[in-house]
Design a protein around this motif. Structure first.
Motif, PDB file in Angstrom:
ATOM      1  N   LYS A 296       3.769 -20.512   0.068  1.00 36.66           N
ATOM      2  CA  LYS A 296       2.587 -19.873  -0.518  1.00 36.66           C
ATOM      3  C   LYS A 296       2.152 -18.625   0.251  1.00 36.66           C
ATOM      4  N   GLY A 297       2.791 -18.369   1.400  1.00 38.05           N
ATOM      5  CA  GLY A 297       2.440 -17.184   2.183  1.00 38.05           C
ATOM      6  C   GLY A 297       1.373 -17.412   3.230  1.00 38.05           C
ATOM      7  N   ASN A 298       0.966 -18.663   3.439  1.00 41.53           N
ATOM      8  CA  ASN A 298      -0.059 -18.978   4.436  1.00 41.53           C
ATOM      9  C   ASN A 298       0.608 -19.198   5.796  1.00 41.53           C
ATOM     10  N   LEU A 299       0.989 -18.105   6.440  1.00 36.25           N
ATOM     11  CA  LEU A 299       1.700 -18.212   7.713  1.00 36.25           C
ATOM     12  C   LEU A 299       0.783 -18.656   8.849  1.00 36.25           C
ATOM     13  N   THR A 300      -0.482 -18.310   8.783  1.00 38.70           N
ATOM     14  CA  THR A 300      -1.417 -18.748   9.827  1.00 38.70           C
ATOM     15  C   THR A 300      -1.553 -20.268   9.813  1.00 38.70           C
ATOM     16  N   GLY A 301      -1.750 -20.842   8.634  1.00 49.44           N
ATOM     17  CA  GLY A 301      -1.835 -22.299   8.511  1.00 49.44           C
ATOM     18  C   GLY A 301      -0.549 -22.975   8.931  1.00 49.44           C
ATOM     19  N   ALA A 302       0.581 -22.364   8.553  1.00 51.16           N
ATOM     20  CA  ALA A 302       1.880 -22.922   8.935  1.00 51.16           C
ATOM     21  C   ALA A 302       2.060 -22.887  10.447  1.00 51.16           C
ATOM     22  N   GLY A 303       1.626 -21.806  11.076  1.00 49.79           N
ATOM     23  CA  GLY A 303       1.733 -21.690  12.527  1.00 49.79           C
ATOM     24  C   GLY A 303       0.909 -22.743  13.246  1.00 49.79           C
ATOM     25  N   VAL A 304      -0.291 -22.986  12.736  1.00 51.65           N
ATOM     26  CA  VAL A 304      -1.146 -24.025  13.324  1.00 51.65           C
ATOM     27  C   VAL A 304      -0.477 -25.388  13.181  1.00 51.65           C
ATOM     28  N   ASP A 305       0.097 -25.648  12.009  1.00 51.68           N
ATOM     29  CA  ASP A 305       0.790 -26.927  11.802  1.00 51.68           C
ATOM     30  C   ASP A 305       1.971 -27.084  12.751  1.00 51.68           C
ATOM     31  N   ILE A 306       2.757 -26.026  12.906  1.00 46.99           N
ATOM     32  CA  ILE A 306       3.919 -26.084  13.804  1.00 46.99           C
ATOM     33  C   ILE A 306       3.456 -26.411  15.224  1.00 46.99           C
ATOM     34  N   LEU A 307       2.350 -25.797  15.638  1.00 50.43           N
ATOM     35  CA  LEU A 307       1.832 -26.057  16.984  1.00 50.43           C
ATOM     36  C   LEU A 307       1.338 -27.495  17.152  1.00 50.43           C
ATOM     37  N   ALA A 308       1.034 -28.155  16.058  1.00 49.33           N
ATOM     38  CA  ALA A 308       0.654 -29.573  16.119  1.00 49.33           C
ATOM     39  C   ALA A 308       1.882 -30.477  16.045  1.00 49.33           C
ATOM     40  N   ILE A 309       2.888 -30.057  15.299  1.00 49.54           N
ATOM     41  CA  ILE A 309       4.088 -30.886  15.090  1.00 49.54           C
ATOM     42  C   ILE A 309       4.959 -30.939  16.346  1.00 49.54           C
ATOM     43  N   VAL A 310       5.140 -29.812  17.006  1.00 52.35           N
ATOM     44  CA  VAL A 310       6.102 -29.734  18.120  1.00 52.35           C
ATOM     45  C   VAL A 310       5.788 -30.706  19.263  1.00 52.35           C
ATOM     46  N   PRO A 311       4.570 -30.729  19.792  1.00 58.10           N
ATOM     47  CA  PRO A 311       4.350 -31.655  20.930  1.00 58.10           C
ATOM     48  C   PRO A 311       4.480 -33.123  20.541  1.00 58.10           C
ATOM     49  N   ARG A 312       4.021 -33.483  19.345  1.00 60.94           N
ATOM     50  CA  ARG A 312       4.126 -34.884  18.911  1.00 60.94           C
ATOM     51  C   ARG A 312       5.594 -35.268  18.691  1.00 60.94           C
ATOM     52  N   THR A 313       6.368 -34.353  18.117  1.00 60.10           N
ATOM     53  CA  THR A 313       7.797 -34.612  17.907  1.00 60.10           C
ATOM     54  C   THR A 313       8.516 -34.714  19.245  1.00 60.10           C
ATOM     55  N   THR A 314       8.120 -33.885  20.188  1.00 59.19           N
ATOM     56  CA  THR A 314       8.751 -33.893  21.505  1.00 59.19           C
ATOM     57  C   THR A 314       8.576 -35.247  22.191  1.00 59.19           C
ATOM     58  N   VAL A 315       7.336 -35.710  22.275  1.00 62.00           N
ATOM     59  CA  VAL A 315       7.098 -36.959  23.009  1.00 62.00           C
ATOM     60  C   VAL A 315       7.633 -38.175  22.256  1.00 62.00           C
ATOM     61  N   ALA A 316       7.489 -38.188  20.937  1.00 64.69           N
ATOM     62  CA  ALA A 316       7.998 -39.328  20.166  1.00 64.69           C
ATOM     63  C   ALA A 316       9.529 -39.379  20.258  1.00 64.69           C
ATOM     64  N   GLY A 317      10.170 -38.231  20.168  1.00 67.02           N
ATOM     65  CA  GLY A 317      11.625 -38.181  20.290  1.00 67.02           C
ATOM     66  C   GLY A 317      12.101 -38.634  21.657  1.00 67.02           C
ATOM     67  N   ARG A 318      11.372 -38.271  22.691  1.00 69.39           N
ATOM     68  CA  ARG A 318      11.741 -38.710  24.045  1.00 69.39           C
ATOM     69  C   ARG A 318      11.672 -40.224  24.170  1.00 69.39           C
ATOM     70  N   VAL A 319      10.633 -40.825  23.581  1.00 69.82           N
ATOM     71  CA  VAL A 319      10.493 -42.288  23.646  1.00 69.82           C
ATOM     72  C   VAL A 319      11.656 -42.953  22.908  1.00 69.82           C
ATOM     73  N   VAL A 320      12.011 -42.435  21.748  1.00 70.21           N
ATOM     74  CA  VAL A 320      13.113 -43.000  20.971  1.00 70.21           C
ATOM     75  C   VAL A 320      14.421 -42.908  21.747  1.00 70.21           C
ATOM     76  N   VAL A 321      14.736 -41.720  22.244  1.00 69.19           N
ATOM     77  CA  VAL A 321      16.009 -41.525  22.953  1.00 69.19           C
ATOM     78  C   VAL A 321      16.064 -42.394  24.202  1.00 69.19           C
ATOM     79  N   GLN A 322      14.985 -42.430  24.968  1.00 69.32           N
ATOM     80  CA  GLN A 322      14.956 -43.237  26.195  1.00 69.32           C
ATOM     81  C   GLN A 322      15.126 -44.722  25.875  1.00 69.32           C
TER      82      GLN A 322
END
Length: 159
Positions: free
Chosen positions: A58-84
């Motif tokens: 839809k062209g809402n790059l600001t909203g998408a950027g905010v979402d990405i900044l929320a997704i990355v840390p949660r994905t990082t820690v959850a992925g680490r727990v799974v792999v470990q």
């Protein structure tokens, strides 16, 4: 989330002020308590990414950027727990490797999206349509890797 070795320097506002006084304190991202919670969180982050793809479309790059900044840390820690957890189960070493590879690819694609969104918002990518196409390509890569990660993860493992 940074390497665990750095955490003791930034874990409290006092420590951060001592070692990096010009930075603003942000609490460390909490790790999920177990494998099942981490798996559930990764499913949630996959859904959130789907919604973020719609924002970019839809062209809402600001909203998408905010979402990405929320997704990355949660994905990082959850992925680490799974792999470990999978690495700690000796018979799951191949699944752990598949999960780790998919997890790293997700983080790579999301990091690329973050950079491109920043460049697009700063006007460094030309027309918005060009930026959208490039960002969506990396987002779809991340979406595919989320699918691969979830396929590789056992559903019933207790960790």
């Amino acid at each position: 989330p940074l390497d665990d070795a750095v955490n003791s320097y930034i874990d409290t506002p006092e420590h951060l002020a001592k070692f990096a006084p010009d930075l603003r304190y942000v609490p460390l991202t909490e790790y999920p308590p177990n494998y099942q919670s981490a798996r559930g969180e990764l499913v949630e982050m996959q859904e959130k990414l789907k919604n973020t793809i719609a924002l970019v479309t839809k062209g809402n790059l600001t909203g998408a950027g905010v979402d990405i900044l929320a997704i990355v840390p949660r994905t990082t820690v959850a992925g680490r727990v799974v792999v470990q957890t999978l690495q700690n189960h000796g018979e799951m070493s191949m699944k752990a490797m598949r999960c780790e590879n998919a997890h790293l690819e997700i983080l790579y694609s999301l990091g690329s999206c973050d950079i491109m969104i920043g460049m697009a918002l700063a006007g460094r990518m030309g027309a918005i349509t060009v930026a959208q196409i490039q960002i969506l390509e990396d987002m779809r890569d991340a979406e595919q890797q989320f699918k691969e990660l979830l396929r590789a993860m056992p559903e019933d493992l207790n960790g």
